[in-house]
Design an enzyme around this catalytic site. Structure first.
Site, PDB file in Angstrom:
ATOM      1  N   ASP A  50       0.910  -1.135   0.000  1.00  0.00           N
ATOM      2  CA  ASP A  50       0.000   0.000   0.000  1.00  0.00           C
ATOM      3  C   ASP A  50       0.946   1.180   0.000  1.00  0.00           C
ATOM      4  OD1 ASP A  50      -1.510   2.254   0.823  1.00  0.00           O
ATOM      5  OD2 ASP A  50      -3.064   0.913   1.556  1.00  0.00           O
ATOM      6  N   HIS A  51       1.148   1.777  -1.167  1.00  0.00           N
ATOM      7  CA  HIS A  51       2.259   2.734  -1.245  1.00  0.00           C
ATOM      8  C   HIS A  51       2.061   3.967  -0.364  1.00  0.00           C
ATOM      9  CE1 HIS A  51      -0.340   4.322  -4.433  1.00  0.00           C
ATOM     10  NE2 HIS A  51       0.230   5.477  -4.189  1.00  0.00           N
ATOM     11  N   LYS A  92      -4.509  19.035  -5.895  1.00  0.00           N
ATOM     12  CA  LYS A  92      -3.942  17.753  -5.499  1.00  0.00           C
ATOM     13  C   LYS A  92      -3.472  17.899  -4.067  1.00  0.00           C
ATOM     14  CE  LYS A  92       0.037  14.755  -6.519  1.00  0.00           C
ATOM     15  NZ  LYS A  92      -0.608  13.438  -6.490  1.00  0.00           N
ATOM     16  N   HIS A 143      -5.907   2.735   1.060  1.00  0.00           N
ATOM     17  CA  HIS A 143      -5.152   3.895   1.562  1.00  0.00           C
ATOM     18  C   HIS A 143      -5.854   4.656   2.693  1.00  0.00           C
ATOM     19  CE1 HIS A 143      -3.076   2.881  -2.028  1.00  0.00           C
ATOM     20  NE2 HIS A 143      -3.871   3.525  -2.848  1.00  0.00           N
TER      21      HIS A 143
END
Ligand code: NAD
Length: 489
Positions: free
Chosen positions: A177-178, A345, A240
């Site tokens: 799970d980056h 973002k 995430h």
């Protein structure tokens, strides 16, 4: 500390992930002297011709996506290629010969990492062959690294897990799970457990609510085929967002070991209040982007994107309220929100503290801002603490200020890529920042109720403009509890 000698067998060596993230990250470890000199990478894919072709591919990836390239020639000399269709049983024998030869040549002590950077539909097949054809029979360690998505729902995740467990033990499986590799996500623990001023307040007596937002400007890009079947709930929330919530909510582990940390995170997921089907609309809302303007450019609606059906019911935005039924968190909502084609973002966490009992500085409708602790995960990295102080001058009035810490400006350079840290951890056998099966299962169980309800009903789509902060229902979700999203903190 250098990684132990090891072979990395990379399936999907010509894919987008390998190219953008894996090669540059591995190279950074190499250049920093963190990678053992005894390493070899075997790339498996279908497109390229041989070692030379592959080495050029890796070189190109590092020159395009990496930051440095001084020792590139030396680095790529460790790379080998095998053209191989993973569903073709006959080619695993050849692969084994290559792997065994490199093992000897580089004195790798049988240590092997099997990295599956390809579609999950192949995970079971590959794992099965690795075992059946003797690649997992080794004197050293063997580890399986897999990417998301881990299943589509609880049932498919169980099936997938059963398949890979036939060849690997749970402790040999590294589910990426980056987000867990991101500097500020790893910092959540340190901020909480290394500071005397937060942990005493980190509970329902002092915190009114916690907000986790992950918004993107990008739309679905060229991932529509995958995305349209999954949506934001499966793509972002199940993994995430739930991981961030468990790090924020977990009890202090008795020590910083993989098992202890994971076990505290699992307890959070176990304490998560299950939502009944008839309550889904009360706790979760969804959205899908319409056309709009982003950076002065007109962008199309989700339903007009390539490979998206014109009546797609897939959500590109989710906001939800999670409740954790334990002593620490009873009554404190955790709001999560994620979406594509948003105004900016940003991934960040806002911890809103409760108001003080009375405002001594009240004057003509003036109000005190609540104290906020903001953890910026990306693109900015750092923390900001919002306080009230005295307005300069003779009168006793308050003004809000921000105490700001930004890692980008302190270190003067970008922090390492999440993948660099995760590869390093995996090579050293530290699975702390990877997802345990229990976490995957519990979070799918929670998510399944929501997706089932949503699939049965047509969403009121599109319901937010590209370039906005999401649909109105997301603001209403908080407004009915007397809160608002802290979007511009
Ligand atoms: P991709 O489609 O770009 O690459 C797939 C790779 O698999 C290619 O190298 C291709 O040659 C190889 N391949 C496909 N079928 C094969 C077969 N039958 N035999 C041998 N090789 C075969 O995919 P990607 O974007 O690199 O994603 C890989 C994995 O990582 C997926 O599980 C994806 O969900 C996950 N992931 C990707 C990203 C990303 O940024 N790209 C981010 C998170 C997770």
């Amino acid at each position: 500390q250098k990684t132990p000698a090891s072979l990395i067998l990379l399936f999907g060596a010509t894919g987008d992930l390998a190219k953008r993230k894996l090669y540059p990250s591995l190279y950074n470890l190499f250049e920093k002297g963190l990678l053992s000199d005894r390493f070899a990478v075997v790339g498996v894919a279908r497109r390229l011709k041989g070692n030379e072709d592959f080495r050029n591919w890796v070189k190109d990836s590092i020159m395009t996506f990496g930051e440095r390239s001084d020792q590139l020639e030396e680095f790529i000399s460790h790379f080998y290629y095998q053209s191989h269709d993973v569903s073709d049983s006959s080619s695993y024998t050849q692969l084994k010969q290559l792997v065994d030869r490199l093992d000897e040549q580089y004195r790798l002590e049988g240590n092997r990492i099997f990295y599956l950077a390809m579609s999950p539909e192949f995970f079971g097949t590959v794992a099965g062959h690795l075992k059946a054809d003797g690649l997992t029979e080794t004197n050293g360690f063997k580890r399986l690294v897999i990417e998301k998505p881990f299943g589509h729902d609880l049932q498919s995740a169980i099936e997938l897990n059963n398949e890979i467990r036939k060849a690997f033990l749970e402790e040999e499986i590294y589910r990426i799970d980056h987000y867990l590799g991101k500097e500020m996500v790893q910092n959540i623990e340190v901020i909480r457990f290394a500071n005397a001023i937060f942990e005493p307040l980190w509970n329902n007596r002092y915190i009114s609510n916690i907000q986790v937002t992950s918004s993107e400007i990008l739309g679905v890009e060229d991932r529509a085929r995958y995305y349209d079947k999954n949506g934001a709930l499966r793509d972002m929330v199940q993994n995430h967002m739930m991981q961030i919530v468990s790090l924020l909510a977990m009890e202090p582990p008795i020590r910083l070991t993989t098992d202890e940390i994971r076990s505290e995170k699992v307890k959070v997921l176990r304490a998560l209040r299950a939502i009944k089907p008839e309550e889904v609309h009360q706790f979760f809302v969804r959205g899908q982007y319409d056309q709009g303007m982003i950076n002065g450019k007109e962008v199309p609606a989700y339903r007009d994107e390539l490979n998206v059906s014109p009546d797609s019911n897939t959500e590109t935005f989710v906001a939800g309220k999670l409740l954790i039924d334990n002593f620490r968190w009873a009554g404190v909502p955790f709001y999560i929100r994620t979406g594509k084609r948003m105004r900016k973002k940003s991934t960040k966490i806002v911890v809103q503290f409760k108001d003080i009992p009375m405002n001594l500085y009240y004057k003509n409708g003036s109000h005190l801002n609540p104290n906020l602790l903001v953890i910026n995960v990306q693109p900015e990295e750092g923390i900001t603490l919002h306080l009230n102080v005295k307005k300069t001058g003779q009168i006793m009035e308050t003004t809000p200020i921000k105490l700001n810490f930004s890692t980008n400006s302190i270190d003067g350079m970008n922090t390492p890529e999440a993948y660099e840290k995760l590869l390093y951890d995996c090579l050293r056998g530290d699975a702390t920042n990877f997802t345990h099966w229990d976490e995957v299962a519990l979070s799918w169980k929670f998510i399944d109720t929501i997706s089932t309800v949503w699939e049965q009903e047509k969403g009121d789509f599109p319901n937010y403009q590209a370039g906005s902060t999401g649909p109105k229902c997301s603001d209403e979700l908080l407004a009915k509890d007397g809160f608002c999203w802290w979007s511009d903190t």
